[in-house]
Write a protein that holds these residues in place. Structure first.
Motif: not given
Lengths: 162, 659
Positions: A120, A124-125, B150, B153, B217, B221, B225, B545
């Motif tokens: 994970a 992660a983006p 993450k 996030l 996600e 994201f 951003r 997006e």
């Protein structure tokens, strides 16, 4: 032969020592110049060869049965004891294995969770964006996206978009 | 004489046998439980069966939060046989400094402490080695540590946990009952070396439920951003964004800025932990005109083309005058009131609706009450009870003042227009343990035809050359939306400041909206801080997006209507002040560049599928040897490429069907 101690002196029964020998010792002990006797010097071991070859054991008709009975009883005891103990022993041995496997199972589950966490983190983006930036990759513009194996809608089969 | 001796011997033997029998019975019968318990204490070791806290996933199965089991070593200093030996042993096994450990142990022993934690998060082998020692003064206890792989996030959605893994905010707090695991216990029979022989489950463990959120996600994201970039660029103090599926209320992204890393321990009242999307209501300003106009369509005879008198940009009320920033608007169609975001026009429409109806529709749209999302921090906003409205409250409410709303409530309201008139319930939880979570049924609050009229009017805000939301246009998708720029009221000076809450709420595609996005930036400054300038570009980036990620078929051709760029437009109070410099996505020549490299189309010409059902479309496509990508069901309404366009080799035609 004369140097051997008396206890190991092999004396055939036919040549038994004269009966007066102990008396000689007694008299010698009274002699102040005579050495005192060694311990056990006055003992003698007689060996006699017995020949039983001519003896014949009287046949016992019940001895054979009794013998087999004893053997059978012994075997039965062993089987019963084994029947009672072996499963317990095997159970204990298997228990060791089972517990070791349980511990291993828990360890692997913990390891899997740690690996899932790592996966994970790696996907992660934010991290992927950084990697993409390093490799000069950009978000595809509209019209550049190719969808492979898009689920079919209705009867149509769809492969890709322009 | 001999018999007497025998009798005496037998008597002694019998007495001895009786004593042995008595003790046997005493041990095996009377004190059976006690000795069994005593034996178990020596032979059995209680083992805790860990039940980790439930994992949080996004809608695609990406892990957002999970607990990893760890083990800690503790000792009972009061049972230590020898401090030096214990320090040697523990130092060697746990790789700790012997001298320091000895000092710690001695201190604990002198303090008569019965528990001393030696090391957190020991590895598996270390723990096994200590268990093998089987000393009664060493213990290994299970622990669990929450990780958010993450980072920051969706931090505000997920929330956080305290040291005992109890949720303190966000979903972690709201779903504490489901996520919390109850550890079990196992009795392990050990041999003399402490090796396990047999175990029995004394109490089964109940692990926490795995929760799948509606969050995507990838969209989250991008939302975070873009929001962060906008807040920093426009010097706002905060911002929030909600992206939602208007058909079912699934929240795809919820962002709030400033943000934080939930892996870090909670320290005091950190303002970064406030979820601005649900916790802090604000005056919405012009986005609220959507509610006013919806109420007008429902309760009056007004239509989009009905003339509305904007009174030259100044509406006089008892005791106050409401101004537009740019005077000069006279009588304009109601649709233009929305597109130009005229305050006086909105108040005029509000006067037609009437205070009672206006209040009723404000409440119907869900304002002044919680949406019911799975976040305990949610604020209900502020709508004064009708009996507390002042004489001119209806006018203020008509243009989005005297009410407090959250970004999520605005998304819920925008979804009503987008989905044809249903009030849906925003939610964050998709599944619990792979079982779908039931959602409250939607409630119709707008007639379908009025919802469609509102959609078309909101499209004008984005499409019309004088629309205030032109920066929200999307390439290939039709968009409807509304901007809002509410001055922030200073509670100390009792005056409105020149700081704004810049908002944009919109949805796309217009024909069958798949996405609602609401963006709010708090504390922007000057005319450059209007919603159309600061929030609409964020909508553009996020929606572009999101629609790509969601694989929503386009409903507009890629060709750009260049004419839109050349048309001059009037500036109204909340329109983009620097519209002339605005980048028009539809006129971006860069997007045309790749087309020039493509060979000339050599395929068949695209037929006109409009009005045909799916079977007929597929039959005709098969006949012509072309492939169609259908979406939806019913009658073909939109197709791309349009009819008459020559196809490239292998190019597919996307057709949107609508019932």
């Amino acid at each position: 032969m004369s140097t051997l101690p008396n206890p190991f002196r092999r004396t055939p029964i036919a040549h038994a020592a004269p009966a007066s020998a102990p008396h000689t010792r007694i008299h010698a002990a009274r002699d102040p110049y005579l050495l005192r006797p060694l311990p056990g010097e006055d003992l003698r071991i007689e060996f006699k060869t017995i020949n039983n070859s001519r003896l014949v054991r009287e046949p016992d008709p019940q001895a054979r049965g009794a013998c087999w009975s004893a053997i059978a009883a012994g075997a039965l005891c062993v089987v019963l004891l084994g029947g009672a103990l072996v499963p317990r022993l095997l159970n204990t041995l298997e228990g060791y294995k089972l517990e070791a496997l349980r511990v291993e199972n828990r360890r692997l589950l913990d390891e899997r969770r740690n690996l899932e966490l790592l996966e994970a983190e790696l996907t992660a983006p934010q991290r992927l964006q950084e990697l993409a930036k390093h490799q000069n990759m950009v978000v595809p513009q509209s019209g550049q996206v190719v969808h492979l194996n898009t689920p079919a809608s209705g009867d149509a089969t769809v492969a890709m978009l322009p | 004489m001999g018999q007497r001796r025998l009798l005496t011997l037998a008597g002694i033997a019998a007495f001895w046998a009786a004593v042995v029998l008595y003790h046997l019975i005493s041990l095996q019968v009377f004190h059976h439980r006690y000795y069994v318990q005593l034996a178990r204490q020596h032979q059995e070791v209680p083992i805790e069966v860990p039940a980790p806290r439930g994992t949080l996933f996004d809608r695609n199965g990406q892990t957002l939060a999970m607990s990893v089991p760890t083990e800690s070593v503790y000792v009972n200093p009061l049972k230590l046989p020898d401090l030096g030996m214990a320090a040697d042993l523990l130092g060697r096994v746990l790789h700790l400094d012997r001298a320091q450990l000895f000092a710690t142990l001695k201190q604990a022993y002198d303090d008569h402490r019965g528990y001393l934690l030696i090391k957190h998060r020991v590895d598996f082998q270390e723990a096994e080695n200590l268990r093998g020692l089987a000393f009664d003064w060493i213990g290994v206890q299970h622990e669990s540590q929450r990780h958010y792989p993450k980072g920051d996030l969706a931090a505000h959605v997920l929330g956080g946990v305290d040291f005992s893994e109890t949720g303190t905010s966000g979903v972690e707090r709201a779903l504490e009952q489901d996520l919390h695991g109850v550890p079990g216990e196992m009795r392990l029979v050990t041999d003399v070396k402490g090796r396990g022989i047999e175990s029995q489950l004394a109490k089964p463990a109940r692990p926490g439920a795995a929760i799948t959120l509606t969050i995507d996600e990838r969209i989250q994201f991008v939302a975070e951003r873009e929001l962060e970039a906008a807040v920093i660029e426009h010097h706002a103090f905060a911002g929030s964004l909600v992206a939602m599926n208007p058909q079912n209320g699934e929240v795809l992204a919820m962002a709030s800025y400033p943000t934080y890393d939930p892996n870090q321990a909670l320290q005091g009242n950190d303002p970064r932990r406030i979820n601005h999307a649900v916790s802090l209501p604000f005056e919405p300003g012009s986005v609220f005109k959507v509610i006013t106009l919806s109420a007008a369509l429902e309760t009056t005879d007004l239509k989009p083309d009905s003339p509305i008198n904007c009174h030259g940009g100044a509406f006089t009320l008892p005791g106050r005058v409401i101004h537009d920033s740019h005077a000069g608007l006279g009588i304009i169609p109601m649709a233009d009131v929305l597109a130009r975001s005229s305050n006086s026009g909105a108040v005029e429409i509000g006067s037609h609706v009437g205070p009672e109806n206006l209040y009723k529709y404000v409440r119907r749209f869900g304002f002044g009450q919680k949406t019911g999302i799975e976040l305990k921090e949610e604020n209900r906003g502020r709508v004064w009870p009708f009996n507390r409205w002042r004489k001119t409250s209806w006018a203020s409410v008509s243009m989005g003042q005297e009410v407090g709303v959250t970004t999520l409530q605005l998304a819920q309201a925008a979804a009503v227009v987008a989905n044809g008139g249903f009030l849906i319930h925003p939610h964050l939880v998709l599944k619990k343990n792979d079982k779908p979570v039931p959602v409250a049924p939607p409630v119709r609050i707008l007639q379908p035809d009025n919802a469609i009229l509102m959609r078309s009017m909101m499209e004008g805000v984005v499409v019309l050359p004088y629309g205030t939301g032109r920066r929200a246009r999307l390439d290939g998708y039709s968009v409807g939306g509304k901007t809002g720029s509410a001055q922030i009221f200073d509670t100390q000076t009792k005056h409105y400041t020149h700081s704004y809450n810049g908002t944009f709420m919109g949805f796309a595609p217009l024909t069958n909206p798949a996405l609602v996005v609401v963006v709010t930036l708090n504390g922007t400054h000057g005319e450059g801080g209007f919603g159309g300038v600061v929030a609409a570009p964020v909508f553009h980036a996020v929606a572009s997006e999101a629609l790509r990620v969601m694989e929503v078929p386009r409903d507009l051709p890629d060709d750009k209507p260049h004419t839109l760029v050349a048309v001059a437009a009037n500036m109204d109070d909340l329109a983009d002040p620097d519209r002339a410099d605005t980048d028009n996505v539809l006129a971006d020549d860069d997007d045309d560049a790749p087309d020039a490299q493509v060979a000339a189309p050599s395929g068949p010409t695209v037929p006109n599928f409009k009005g045909m059902n799916m079977r007929a479309v597929l039959a005709q496509a098969a006949e012509m040897g072309i492939t169609v990508l259908p979406a939806g069901s019913g009658i073909a309404r939109v197709q791309n490429p349009p009819a008459g366009t020559p196809l490239y080799e292998g190019e597919r035609i996307r057709v949107q069907f609508v019932r």
